[in-house]
Design a protein around this motif. Structure first.
Motif, PDB file in Angstrom:
ATOM      1  N   ASP A  80     116.347 -55.917 104.588  1.00 60.47           N
ATOM      2  CA  ASP A  80     115.972 -54.749 103.783  1.00 60.47           C
ATOM      3  C   ASP A  80     116.117 -55.048 102.293  1.00 60.47           C
ATOM      4  N   LEU A  81     117.199 -55.711 101.936  1.00 62.20           N
ATOM      5  CA  LEU A  81     117.403 -56.091 100.537  1.00 62.20           C
ATOM      6  C   LEU A  81     116.300 -57.036 100.076  1.00 62.20           C
ATOM      7  N   GLY A  82     115.933 -57.976 100.937  1.00 68.63           N
ATOM      8  CA  GLY A  82     114.855 -58.904 100.593  1.00 68.63           C
ATOM      9  C   GLY A  82     113.540 -58.182 100.345  1.00 68.63           C
ATOM     10  N   LEU A  83     113.239 -57.178 101.155  1.00 71.47           N
ATOM     11  CA  LEU A  83     112.008 -56.420 100.968  1.00 71.47           C
ATOM     12  C   LEU A  83     112.035 -55.623  99.670  1.00 71.47           C
ATOM     13  N   VAL A  84     113.169 -54.996  99.375  1.00 76.39           N
ATOM     14  CA  VAL A  84     113.284 -54.213  98.138  1.00 76.39           C
ATOM     15  C   VAL A  84     113.090 -55.117  96.922  1.00 76.39           C
ATOM     16  N   LEU A  85     113.773 -56.267  96.911  1.00 80.65           N
ATOM     17  CA  LEU A  85     113.647 -57.184  95.778  1.00 80.65           C
ATOM     18  C   LEU A  85     112.233 -57.741  95.667  1.00 80.65           C
ATOM     19  N   SER A  86     111.599 -57.997  96.816  1.00 79.26           N
ATOM     20  CA  SER A  86     110.238 -58.548  96.800  1.00 79.26           C
ATOM     21  C   SER A  86     109.231 -57.537  96.292  1.00 79.26           C
ATOM     22  N   GLY A  87     109.593 -56.257  96.276  1.00 82.67           N
ATOM     23  CA  GLY A  87     108.717 -55.241  95.708  1.00 82.67           C
ATOM     24  C   GLY A  87     108.986 -54.972  94.248  1.00 82.67           C
ATOM     25  N   LEU A  88     110.256 -54.907  93.877  1.00 80.20           N
ATOM     26  CA  LEU A  88     110.618 -54.520  92.513  1.00 80.20           C
ATOM     27  C   LEU A  88     110.418 -55.642  91.498  1.00 80.20           C
ATOM     28  N   ILE A  89     110.854 -56.858  91.842  1.00 81.88           N
ATOM     29  CA  ILE A  89     110.843 -57.943  90.853  1.00 81.88           C
ATOM     30  C   ILE A  89     109.426 -58.338  90.439  1.00 81.88           C
TER      31      ILE A  89
END
Length: 377
Positions: free
Chosen positions: A119-128
């Protein structure tokens, strides 16, 4: 066929269309991923969010690949200069884009207590990536620290941290908010129940943020020193970035195109109207909300492109070597062949994309997730 000047204009427009297509299509993938933990409070709700984009996210990423390929072929000097100066920023984007499929695929295979890392990986892959794309556009209005000598050898004088200036970070906020808005509008359209309700609420908030930050960015641009080509330039001549004189420093020069061609005001108007549409329609029509959000994406990107025209990559080190539509393009033969190829294959890609959406359309709800525990992410 078309003359060289027209071909240059066609590919400026086509690259802009590809960027807008990326913001609309892959934008809702990035936005949905970035909002995963906000809209999904438990595993079932997060799986609803993920499966609302699962059938399309990898196909939508082709917009980015095609855009990068088009820049490489149509504007090779721009491609080489940008990828040299943005090396670490683009490497970070690439890492995030690799993190996204890994997080998608492994989330369905790991133990429950390990899913938080996916989940953290998905969030970072969207925001960054959304932040970096906005920061990159913000720096275009201030120029990048590069120079070309008389043999066209490139030297770069800036650093990664030079990109993180206040105006560019504001543009990063515009980018994140509009990409997240696109994701929320998509989830409002493709989910049901509590996730749909949260998505509609978040879309309204993000639309307000887009409206305010875009307005602030526009006001700031009017106070920025801009770039202007001095004297006549032969748009049909062979591309040569060294064969022009550029003046830098006139406050508000980035607004000159809007004064010369008043109809260009439709671009920022479209961005504002789209964001207001999201705020007003998110409770009434999910389809019109998504259309409004998509129009906002198009308006923001078109505003930036029209303001910068004909500049593609201004130089703060030596304004005279700034890359423009007229002198940063490939040869006439290359652009001509690319135009023929694009005329054949782009309609095919559009038709295939529309067919995929038609065949895989429908809302994702908790009942569907719970009855397909092994076939969905």
């Amino acid at each position: 066929m078309f003359d060289y000047e027209t071909l240059k204009l066609i590919w400026w427009l086509l690259v802009g269309v590809l960027l807008i297509g990326f913001a609309i299509a892959d934008g809702y993938d990035l936005g949905s991923a970035g909002l995963l933990t906000i809209l999904g409070k438990n595993d079932t709700e997060r799986r609803i969010v993920i499966n609302a984009v699962a059938p399309h996210w990898d196909g939508n990423q082709v917009w980015l690949i095609t855009g990068a390929g088009a820049i490489f072929a149509a504007w090779p000097t721009v491609y080489a200069t940008a990828f040299n100066g943005f090396y670490w920023a683009l490497l970070l984007v690439l890492f995030c884009l690799m993190l996204r499929p890994l997080s998608f695929e492994y989330r369905a295979k790991v133990e429950d207590h390990q899913k938080k890392w996916c989940d953290l990986g998905l969030v970072l892959s969207g925001l960054i990536p959304a932040l970096i794309f906005g920061v990159a556009f913000g720096n275009l209005f201030q120029g990048y620290g590069f120079n070309l000598d008389n043999t066209m050898r490139l030297s770069y004088t800036g650093s990664f941290f030079d990109l993180l200036n206040p105006f560019a970070l504001l543009c990063g906020v515009v980018s994140i908010s509009m990409i997240m808005m696109q994701g929320a509008a998509w989830l409002n359209l493709r989910t049901s129940g509590v996730v749909e309700q949260r998505a509609a609420h978040v879309a309204r908030i993000l639309a307000a943020v887009v409206f305010v930050t875009f307005a602030l960015g526009g006001a700031w641009v009017t106070q920025l020193p801009g770039y202007e080509i001095v004297g006549a330039i032969d748009a049909n001549a062979a591309a040569n970035p060294l064969n022009k004189t550029v003046e830098f420093g006139a406050i508000g020069a980035w607004m000159n195109n809007f004064q010369t061609y008043p109809l260009m005001i439709l671009a920022p108007a479209l961005a504002f109207i789209g964001s207001v549409g999201v705020m007003l329609l998110s409770k009434k029509s999910a389809a019109l909300t998504f259309v409004s959000s998509s129009l906002c994406q198009a308006g923001v990107i078109a505003t930036a492109g029209l303001s910068l025209f004909p500049f593609i990559l201004p130089s703060s080190s030596n304004p005279n070597v700034s890359l423009t539509v007229w002198d940063g393009s490939s040869s006439e033969l290359t652009l001509g062949i690319m135009t023929i190829v694009a005329g054949i294959f782009v309609p095919i890609v559009f038709a295939y994309t529309i067919w995929c959406f038609y065949k895989m359309w429908g809302k994702v709800d908790s009942a569907h997730i719970e009855t397909n525990t092994h076939s969905l992410y």
